[in-house]
Design a protein around this motif. Structure first.
Motif, short mmCIF file in Angstrom:
data_model
loop_
_atom_site.label_atom_id
_atom_site.label_comp_id
_atom_site.label_asym_id
_atom_site.label_seq_id
_atom_site.Cartn_x
_atom_site.Cartn_y
_atom_site.Cartn_z
N ASN A 93 -30.41 -10.33 -7.22
CA ASN A 93 -29.88 -9.55 -6.10
C ASN A 93 -30.64 -8.22 -5.95
O ASN A 93 -30.87 -7.75 -4.83
N GLU A 94 -31.05 -7.61 -7.07
CA GLU A 94 -31.86 -6.40 -7.00
C GLU A 94 -33.22 -6.69 -6.37
O GLU A 94 -33.74 -5.88 -5.59
N CYS A 111 -32.69 -6.92 -2.66
CA CYS A 111 -32.53 -5.59 -2.07
C CYS A 111 -33.84 -4.82 -2.04
O CYS A 111 -34.06 -3.98 -1.15
N ALA A 152 -27.56 -16.25 -2.29
CA ALA A 152 -26.73 -15.33 -3.06
C ALA A 152 -25.26 -15.70 -2.90
O ALA A 152 -24.85 -16.22 -1.85
N ILE A 193 -22.55 -9.93 -3.39
CA ILE A 193 -23.36 -9.11 -2.48
C ILE A 193 -22.57 -8.57 -1.30
O ILE A 193 -23.16 -8.01 -0.37
N GLN A 229 -23.40 -5.04 -0.26
CA GLN A 229 -24.72 -4.92 0.36
C GLN A 229 -24.72 -5.47 1.79
O GLN A 229 -25.39 -4.93 2.67
N LEU A 247 -28.52 -5.78 2.74
CA LEU A 247 -28.94 -7.18 2.90
C LEU A 247 -28.36 -7.73 4.19
O LEU A 247 -27.25 -7.33 4.60
#
Length: 302
Positions: free
Chosen positions: A221-222, A225, A233, A238, A241, A247
């Motif tokens: 996930n990082e 981003c 995902a 998330i 985000q 995202l």
């Protein structure tokens, strides 16, 4: 008897000693004393592992029932008190566990300070009996076993990317365009360089070109981003985000299959009060997690 049962389930004297807080020689002496008392050999011994003999298997089945009956009797007496005591071992997946399960478990421990609670997070399927796990949280379709499962929730798995990635590389217009984009995925994905998607015409495999792989959902996930590519995902991991715009969803008509969240435990005949209480606490705690659809389906054998 309890020592023998744990040796049988864990397969080694050293593993049983660690769990029971004893020395390995002490465990060995207890097993040997039991064999002398019964006048029967309980284990085939090798340098690496122990295996039950025929007599050992028969004794193990009866011993498990006896120990469970003792625990049930103690639990019935404990019903007179609201205090939960003993040990509770919970197993769950890393990403969901770290972000959402751990606060639920910590709050449960705060509410029941006389318990000793252990939370184990990893992405493999734990052997509940052998590893002494009281409750496990598992995702997806469950393989047939002698365990009991209760479906608690479902979440979506969608395709996302960062605005920075889209600004440089553009958006794919169809799943066939994914092969021309940079893709982020789990390192152990069984599909390799294709992903299983569901769209308006049903399920299919879309080819991809992986450029970043990891075995941890937070790392993936990082990377998403940071603009390293497009990837799938879990929405509960998330949702913040998505809400902030860090995202954005890609190909909204297509997604991975939804994932079910199950709580799994070893038996329904006698469920310790601490396990029942934790499952109820978990089911309540899941309501507060964005991106989860809560289910109300009774337990079933798997």
């Amino acid at each position: 008897m309890k020592t023998f049962v744990r040796v049988a389930e864990l397969g080694t004297l050293s593993a049983a000693a660690r769990e029971l807080g004893l020395t390995q020689p002490a465990v060995s002496q207890q097993v040997a004393a039991l064999e002398r008392h019964l006048d029967v050999r309980l284990f085939h011994r090798s340098t690496r592992q122990l295996a039950l003999t025929g007599g050992g298997e028969t004794y193990y089945q009866h011993a498990r029932q006896i120990l469970q009956a003792v625990e049930e009797a103690e639990e019935s007496t404990g019903e007179l008190s609201t205090t939960l005591r003993g040990n509770l071992r919970v197993h769950g997946p890393v990403g969901f566990g770290q972000m959402h399960l751990s606060p639920i478990v910590i709050e449960f421990q705060r509410l029941h300070p006389d318990l000793t609670t252990e939370l184990v997070l990893d992405d493999r399927l734990a052997d509940l009996i052998a590893e002494g796990v009281d409750v496990a949280i598992r995702f997806g379709d469950l393989k047939s076993s002698d365990l009991i499962a209760r479906k608690l929730a479902t979440f979506d798995r969608i395709l996302v990317a960062s605005p920075d990635y889209i600004a440089v590389h553009g958006k794919p217009l169809t799943p066939d365009d994914l092969i021309r984009h940079r893709y982020i995925r789990f390192a152990w994905s069984p599909q390799g360089e294709s992903i299983p998607l569901i769209g308006p015409r049903g399920a299919f495999a879309a080819p991809i070109r992986s450029t970043f792989l990891a075995n941890n959902a937070f790392v993936l996930n990082e990377a998403l981003c940071a603009g390293l590519g497009i990837g799938g995902a879990q929405v509960p991991l998330i949702q913040p985000q998505l809400d902030s715009g860090t995202l954005v969803r890609i190909l909204p008509d297509y997604a991975y299959a939804p994932m079910d969240v199950h709580v799994v435990y070893a038996t329904a005949r006698f469920l310790p009060r601490k396990v029942r209480a934790f499952i109820d606490h978990l089911a309540t705690g899941l309501h507060a997690i964005p991106g989860l659809r809560i289910n109300r389906i009774p337990e079933k054998n798997v």
